[in-house]
Write a protein that holds these residues in place. Structure first.
Motif, PDB file in Angstrom:
ATOM      1  N   GLN A  75       0.843  -1.200   0.000  1.00 36.42           N
ATOM      2  CA  GLN A  75       0.000   0.000   0.000  1.00 36.42           C
ATOM      3  C   GLN A  75       0.880   1.252   0.000  1.00 36.42           C
ATOM      4  O   GLN A  75       0.656   2.201  -0.764  1.00 36.42           O
ATOM      5  CB  GLN A  75      -0.903   0.027   1.235  1.00 36.42           C
ATOM      6  CG  GLN A  75      -1.992  -1.024   1.277  1.00 36.42           C
ATOM      7  CD  GLN A  75      -2.798  -0.919   2.563  1.00 36.42           C
ATOM      8  OE1 GLN A  75      -2.820   0.129   3.204  1.00 36.42           O
ATOM      9  NE2 GLN A  75      -3.461  -2.001   2.947  1.00 36.42           N
ATOM     10  N   SER A 135      -9.833   9.035   1.882  1.00 32.78           N
ATOM     11  CA  SER A 135     -10.210   7.745   1.317  1.00 32.78           C
ATOM     12  C   SER A 135     -10.730   7.914  -0.103  1.00 32.78           C
ATOM     13  O   SER A 135     -10.351   7.162  -1.016  1.00 32.78           O
ATOM     14  CB  SER A 135     -11.272   7.077   2.198  1.00 32.78           C
ATOM     15  OG  SER A 135     -11.707   5.864   1.635  1.00 32.78           O
ATOM     16  N   ASP A 136     -11.588   8.909  -0.319  1.00 27.15           N
ATOM     17  CA  ASP A 136     -12.135   9.151  -1.644  1.00 27.15           C
ATOM     18  C   ASP A 136     -11.035   9.569  -2.630  1.00 27.15           C
ATOM     19  O   ASP A 136     -10.983   9.091  -3.764  1.00 27.15           O
ATOM     20  CB  ASP A 136     -13.217  10.227  -1.589  1.00 27.15           C
ATOM     21  CG  ASP A 136     -14.463   9.765  -0.849  1.00 27.15           C
ATOM     22  OD1 ASP A 136     -14.589   8.546  -0.609  1.00 27.15           O
ATOM     23  OD2 ASP A 136     -15.296  10.610  -0.497  1.00 27.15           O
ATOM     24  N   SER A 148      -7.879   8.983  -2.424  1.00 29.18           N
ATOM     25  CA  SER A 148      -6.865   7.942  -2.609  1.00 29.18           C
ATOM     26  C   SER A 148      -7.249   6.948  -3.693  1.00 29.18           C
ATOM     27  O   SER A 148      -6.390   6.264  -4.247  1.00 29.18           O
ATOM     28  CB  SER A 148      -6.622   7.197  -1.297  1.00 29.18           C
ATOM     29  OG  SER A 148      -7.732   6.397  -0.947  1.00 29.18           O
ATOM     30  N   GLN A 149      -8.540   6.851  -4.002  1.00 23.67           N
ATOM     31  CA  GLN A 149      -8.946   5.911  -5.046  1.00 23.67           C
ATOM     32  C   GLN A 149      -8.312   6.281  -6.390  1.00 23.67           C
ATOM     33  O   GLN A 149      -7.848   5.407  -7.119  1.00 23.67           O
ATOM     34  CB  GLN A 149     -10.463   5.882  -5.152  1.00 23.67           C
ATOM     35  CG  GLN A 149     -11.133   5.310  -3.916  1.00 23.67           C
ATOM     36  CD  GLN A 149     -12.645   5.236  -4.061  1.00 23.67           C
ATOM     37  OE1 GLN A 149     -13.163   4.900  -5.107  1.00 23.67           O
ATOM     38  NE2 GLN A 149     -13.349   5.556  -3.001  1.00 23.67           N
ATOM     39  N   GLU A 184      -4.590   5.512  -6.077  1.00 24.23           N
ATOM     40  CA  GLU A 184      -4.372   4.070  -6.180  1.00 24.23           C
ATOM     41  C   GLU A 184      -4.446   3.622  -7.638  1.00 24.23           C
ATOM     42  O   GLU A 184      -3.657   2.803  -8.091  1.00 24.23           O
ATOM     43  CB  GLU A 184      -5.419   3.321  -5.359  1.00 24.23           C
ATOM     44  CG  GLU A 184      -5.180   3.383  -3.871  1.00 24.23           C
ATOM     45  CD  GLU A 184      -4.251   2.282  -3.403  1.00 24.23           C
ATOM     46  OE1 GLU A 184      -4.426   1.128  -3.821  1.00 24.23           O
ATOM     47  OE2 GLU A 184      -3.353   2.593  -2.613  1.00 24.23           O
ATOM     48  N   ALA A 185      -5.420   4.136  -8.369  1.00 21.08           N
ATOM     49  CA  ALA A 185      -5.579   3.740  -9.767  1.00 21.08           C
ATOM     50  C   ALA A 185      -4.340   4.107 -10.576  1.00 21.08           C
ATOM     51  O   ALA A 185      -3.855   3.313 -11.399  1.00 21.08           O
ATOM     52  CB  ALA A 185      -6.823   4.400 -10.360  1.00 21.08           C
ATOM     53  N   ASP A 241     -14.467   1.579   2.378  1.00 21.68           N
ATOM     54  CA  ASP A 241     -14.450   1.469   0.934  1.00 21.68           C
ATOM     55  C   ASP A 241     -13.228   0.730   0.436  1.00 21.68           C
ATOM     56  O   ASP A 241     -12.959   0.666  -0.739  1.00 21.68           O
ATOM     57  CB  ASP A 241     -14.482   2.854   0.290  1.00 21.68           C
ATOM     58  CG  ASP A 241     -15.815   3.506   0.527  1.00 21.68           C
ATOM     59  OD1 ASP A 241     -15.814   4.708   0.758  1.00 21.68           O
ATOM     60  OD2 ASP A 241     -16.839   2.827   0.496  1.00 21.68           O
ATOM     61  N   GLN A 242     -12.430   0.230   1.352  1.00 21.25           N
ATOM     62  CA  GLN A 242     -11.223  -0.484   1.030  1.00 21.25           C
ATOM     63  C   GLN A 242     -10.249   0.417   0.292  1.00 21.25           C
ATOM     64  O   GLN A 242      -9.378  -0.039  -0.425  1.00 21.25           O
ATOM     65  CB  GLN A 242     -11.506  -1.729   0.191  1.00 21.25           C
ATOM     66  CG  GLN A 242     -12.354  -2.724   0.948  1.00 21.25           C
ATOM     67  CD  GLN A 242     -12.611  -3.974   0.144  1.00 21.25           C
ATOM     68  OE1 GLN A 242     -12.091  -4.134  -0.928  1.00 21.25           O
ATOM     69  NE2 GLN A 242     -13.412  -4.850   0.668  1.00 21.25           N
ATOM     70  N   ALA A 243     -10.328   1.689   0.467  1.00 20.37           N
ATOM     71  CA  ALA A 243      -9.378   2.600  -0.132  1.00 20.37           C
ATOM     72  C   ALA A 243      -8.378   2.990   0.922  1.00 20.37           C
ATOM     73  O   ALA A 243      -8.643   2.963   2.103  1.00 20.37           O
ATOM     74  CB  ALA A 243     -10.087   3.841  -0.652  1.00 20.37           C
TER      75      ALA A 243
END
Length: 332
Positions: free
Chosen positions: A137, A272-273, A275-276, A279-280, A325-327
């Motif tokens: 991560q 969290s939002d 980071s999506q 992450e992508a 959200d697993q983010a």
């Protein structure tokens, strides 16, 4: 719509994948489980890794039920470790053991580590896999930062996003008191309209299951259905009465001011939002590294369908420890 949510550690599904770029006869050996670029993972290394994980009773119980699939999954984890090691070196990302420990502590929050790790073990996820997953991560976050793709996680960007969604985060402060009849309700409404501070004493006077002892703040979609329309249309610091036979009388509802959560209160969800997207972007870089290296898995360790044909492995990463959200956002 962004909603206020208290971050917590969740026990997610665990699916770590490896991209299979082809099975070449010149790159297969009975003593090699997988090739990753110029390196390889031997069958002996794989067997040792499996045995290490089976030392945890809960993991062993899971593995027994999975059969060969567990060994295949462990191999996928080992392949992924190699891919991430190369990716970290390529992008100049260094993640220390202290970084990993700090991130795990952050993700666990107030949750009991033994409880969380025990639940993950029941899914066949050992502690060493948790540590490596969190390390990966942080490598992804580091790659995004190195590529200038982590700006959305900056304090400035998060505060700008907060300003954009602040109205969507608004909550209504309200309370309700159930009184026996309409006459009493009319008096209570008049009392609250004249003096909003009277709510507490009034609630105490008519205490019960259908009375809130103090005002609460909720979003519009969390309001009690029977009172929702009245609460939405009422002016701040006013009261209204609603006959609700099921509640045992007439419900007097007091609507207070609109409440906005502070930035720090919703920052974890904003991170969290954001980071999506980070992450992508990072996952694209990891995929590029994986494709550059070339991964060849010994057919012996690949999944097969009912007809015995090799099943392609899907690309993807799921965090073991994450929020609802697993983010995953980087540690502060």
């Amino acid at each position: 719509m962004l909603k206020r949510r208290v971050p917590r550690v969740v026990v997610s599904g665990f699916l770590l994948a490896v991209a299979v770029t082809g099975l070449s006869g010149c790159r297969t050996s009975p003593t090699v489980a997988a090739y990753v670029g110029d390196t390889h993972i031997s069958v002996a290394e794989l067997e040792d890794a499996v045995q290490e994980r089976l030392a945890e009773p809960a993991v062993a119980a899971y593995a027994e039920a999975q059969g060969d699939a567990f060994t295949q999954r462990v191999l996928e984890l080992l392949v992924q470790e190699e891919v991430y090691a190369v990716a970290a070196e390529r992008y100049g990302v260094e993640v220390t053991d202290a970084d990993v420990r700090a991130r795990i502590d952050q993700l666990l929050g107030d949750d009991d580590p033994d409880t969380v790790f025990g639940q993950l073990a029941e899914q066949g996820i050992g502690r060493e896999d948790i540590v490596e997953n969190v390390r990966q991560q942080l490598v992804r976050v580091g790659i995004a930062e190195a590529e200038g793709e982590a700006d959305a996680l900056s304090d400035e960007a998060l505060r700008a996003r907060y300003a954009e969604v602040r109205e969507d985060l608004a909550e209504v402060s309200f309370g309700y008191v159930t009184v026996p009849d309409q006459a009493t309700a009319d008096l209570a409404v008049a009392q609250l309209n004249a003096d909003p501070a009277a709510y507490g004493p009034l609630a105490a006077q008519f205490a019960g299951a259908a009375t809130l002892p103090a005002l609460e703040s909720r979003s519009a979609d969390e309001l009690p259905a029977v009172l929702a329309d009245g609460i939405r249309t009422a002016a701040p610091n006013t009261a209204f009465a609603t006959p609700v036979p099921e509640a045992g009388g007439v419900v007097v509802t007091f609507v207070g001011d609109v409440v906005y959560p502070a930035f720090e209160e919703v920052r974890p969800q904003l991170e969290s939002d954001a980071s999506q997207g980070v992450e992508a972007a990072a996952n694209e870089r990891i995929q590029e590294v994986r494709e550059d290296l070339g991964v060849t898995v010994n057919p012996r360790y690949q999944l097969r369908d009912e007809d015995g044909r090799l099943v392609p492995v899907e690309d993807g990463v799921v965090d073991v420890l994450g929020d609802d959200d697993q983010a995953t956002a980087p540690a502060e």
